[in-house]
Design a protein around this motif. Structure first.
Motif, PDB file in Angstrom:
ATOM      1  N   ASN A   7      -2.544   4.322   7.298  1.00 46.45           N
ATOM      2  CA  ASN A   7      -2.405   5.672   6.754  1.00 46.45           C
ATOM      3  C   ASN A   7      -1.270   6.379   7.482  1.00 46.45           C
ATOM      4  OD1 ASN A   7      -5.329   4.885   6.223  1.00 46.45           O
ATOM      5  ND2 ASN A   7      -5.201   6.797   5.069  1.00 46.45           N
TER       6      ASN A   7
ATOM      7  N   VAL B 272      -4.764   3.615  11.738  1.00 47.84           N
ATOM      8  CA  VAL B 272      -5.334   2.383  11.206  1.00 47.84           C
ATOM      9  C   VAL B 272      -6.611   2.073  11.981  1.00 47.84           C
ATOM     10  CG1 VAL B 272      -4.084   0.825  12.764  1.00 47.84           C
ATOM     11  CG2 VAL B 272      -4.830  -0.003  10.526  1.00 47.84           C
TER      12      VAL B 272
ATOM     13  N   LYS C 236      -7.369  -5.360  10.057  1.00 46.93           N
ATOM     14  CA  LYS C 236      -6.892  -3.995   9.814  1.00 46.93           C
ATOM     15  C   LYS C 236      -7.486  -3.478   8.507  1.00 46.93           C
ATOM     16  CE  LYS C 236      -4.152  -5.278  13.125  1.00 46.93           C
ATOM     17  NZ  LYS C 236      -4.356  -6.736  13.014  1.00 46.93           N
ATOM     18  N   SER C 237      -7.942  -2.232   8.517  1.00 47.16           N
ATOM     19  CA  SER C 237      -8.532  -1.630   7.319  1.00 47.16           C
ATOM     20  C   SER C 237      -7.570  -0.627   6.696  1.00 47.16           C
ATOM     21  CB  SER C 237      -9.862  -0.946   7.672  1.00 47.16           C
ATOM     22  OG  SER C 237     -10.799  -1.889   8.126  1.00 47.16           O
ATOM     23  N   GLY C 238      -6.349  -1.053   6.475  1.00 42.56           N
ATOM     24  CA  GLY C 238      -5.391  -0.209   5.775  1.00 42.56           C
ATOM     25  C   GLY C 238      -4.702   0.793   6.670  1.00 42.56           C
TER      26      GLY C 238
ATOM     27  N   LYS D 167     -12.697   2.444   6.221  1.00 42.45           N
ATOM     28  CA  LYS D 167     -11.373   2.916   5.818  1.00 42.45           C
ATOM     29  C   LYS D 167     -11.332   4.432   5.855  1.00 42.45           C
ATOM     30  CE  LYS D 167     -12.554   2.684   0.872  1.00 42.45           C
ATOM     31  NZ  LYS D 167     -12.197   2.115  -0.440  1.00 42.45           N
TER      32      LYS D 167
ATOM     33  N   GLU E  50     -14.829  -3.246   7.106  1.00 42.05           N
ATOM     34  CA  GLU E  50     -14.483  -2.652   5.824  1.00 42.05           C
ATOM     35  C   GLU E  50     -14.399  -1.129   5.904  1.00 42.05           C
ATOM     36  OE1 GLU E  50     -16.194  -4.715   2.242  1.00 42.05           O
ATOM     37  OE2 GLU E  50     -17.565  -5.480   3.755  1.00 42.05           O
TER      38      GLU E  50
ATOM     39  N   TYR F  76       0.849  -1.189   0.000  1.00 38.95           N
ATOM     40  CA  TYR F  76       0.000   0.000   0.000  1.00 38.95           C
ATOM     41  C   TYR F  76       0.882   1.236   0.000  1.00 38.95           C
ATOM     42  CZ  TYR F  76      -2.967  -3.692   1.844  1.00 38.95           C
ATOM     43  OH  TYR F  76      -3.615  -4.891   2.026  1.00 38.95           O
TER      44      TYR F  76
END
Length: 401
Positions: free
Chosen positions: A208, A217, A204-206, A252, A250, A166
């Motif tokens: 940053n 996160v 974890k949803s990505g 984010k 989901e 990512y």
């Protein structure tokens, strides 16, 4: 016959039907049936059928075509244009039949590489990262290009078969070695060196990462709660900033700037806004059906564009989501995958199945461009005046203007 430049006919489908807006009397006035086929790619289309000598006009997306030859059983004309559209056949002023065709835009260039790409993300028109598909003879690996895909260099990071990467807001890169993103490694120097970090528990949803130290996160645990986590030391330790009442596997963060952050919850179709770095939140209702996919492009903390992937509509707000105005509805039926508002007038959209379009008048009207018929577009992304997409593991690129 004049050859139209920059187009190649790659697919077609005869509808053999009159348009729905044709009066019933006109539908009964003709039994002409047409079926286009390729003679020379990029040069001629041949229409075969019966009674074709009666046809007096053929148009491509309402523009008249010049015919090179015409007989009762056959008509020839140059490739009509680019993208996807409809060829219509007239006898006098009467519309007697229509045919859908797709024409490949040769402005797309194919990147030569001896491996299949799984994912590609561009930092700029020249700099990009790519993860490759595992094969019998090749392992999954992370590559980088500094010349727009002309050459690729493998980066020194060990990957698992399920690894993903990512790009971060600070232009660093995070590689998750496990599917739940618990075991990760991060590079802040373009992939030359890597430093591992971990965050246990939950989905974890990505990540940053805003700079070398600050990162955010969302972690979802169990069936009832999700937490917004923050790090101030580059991911070595994490602290909970806010606990959401709802489970957000989901959810984010789609925009973070200063103390302002927007969190999109796909399950509920709602956008959540915080203006105090995640301590308090308010909900913004979106003109998108619950459980559907929304796509965001932010200009600043108050102005952003919203794309509804399923209804294929693009909206705009200038007041942080209090009100939305419709920018435009796309002409194709495919799922919208990505869009880019280049400026106030120019909008480009990538859809599934090789279908894409653009508007040069701010969404009022749309024109098609078509990559090819090999499969769905994947990983669409934009950098300045360029667009890049994957089709079955192959990278294609095009200049937007």
């Amino acid at each position: 016959m004049k050859k139209l430049q920059g187009v190649t006919l790659v697919a077609f489908a005869a509808l053999l039907t009159s348009c729905s807006d044709t009066p019933e009397s006109l539908k009964q006035a003709s039994t002409i049936a047409v079926s286009p086929k390729i003679v020379k790619k990029g040069e001629e289309v041949v229409v075969t059928g019966t009674g074709l000598n009666e046809i007096t006009k053929i148009t491509w997306n309402e523009a008249a075509l010049s015919l090179s030859s015409q007989t009762p059983l056959e008509i020839k004309f140059a490739s009509a244009g680019k993208g996807s559209g409809t060829i219509k056949y007239y006898i006098g002023a009467k519309l007697v039949s229509a045919t859908d065709i797709k024409v490949q835009d040769d402005a797309w260039t194919k990147v030569a590489f001896d491996k299949m790409f799984k994912k590609v993300s561009f930092v700029s028109p020249t700099e990009a990262y790519a993860i490759t598909e595992k094969s019998i003879s090749q392992k999954t690996a992370l590559f980088k290009t500094n010349d727009g895909g002309k050459s690729w260099k493998e980066l020194p990071v060990l990957l698992t078969d399920t690894a993903n990467f990512y790009l971060q807001p600070d232009k660093s890169i995070v590689v998750s070695l496990e599917e739940d993103q618990s075991n990760c490694t991060r590079s802040v120097d373009g992939g030359a060196s890597w430093k591992p970090f971990q965050l246990t528990g939950g989905l974890k949803s990505g990540y940053n990462f805003m700079d070398a130290r600050e990162g955010w996160v969302i972690v979802s645990e169990g069936a009832a709660k999700s937490k917004l986590m923050k790090t101030t030391n580059g991911g070595q330790t994490w602290n909970a900033v806010y606990e959401f009442a709802a489970f957000m596997p989901e959810g984010k963060l789609v925009h973070v700037a200063g103390n302002t952050m927007y969190l999109y919850a796909k399950k509920t179709g709602a956008l959540h806004l915080s203006t105090d770095a995640g301590k308090h939140w308010k909900t913004i209702d979106l003109p998108v059906a619950h459980g559907k996919e929304a796509i965001f492009q932010y200009v600043n903390n108050q102005e952003f564009y919203l794309g509804d992937a399923f209804s294929r509509r693009i909206y705009k707000t200038i007041d942080g989501g209090t009100t939305f105005s419709l920018v435009g509805k796309l002409p194709f039926e495919a799922l919208m995958q990505s869009f880019k508002v280049v400026d106030a007038g120019l909008i480009h959209v990538v859809g599934a199945g090789g279908e894409s379009c653009y508007s040069s008048d701010g969404g009022a009207t749309w024109q098609w461009y078509h990559v090819n018929d090999e499969g769905d577009l994947q990983s669409p992304n934009y950098t300045d005046s360029n667009i890049q997409v994957l089709i079955k593991g192959t990278l294609w690129m095009k200049k937007l203007k």
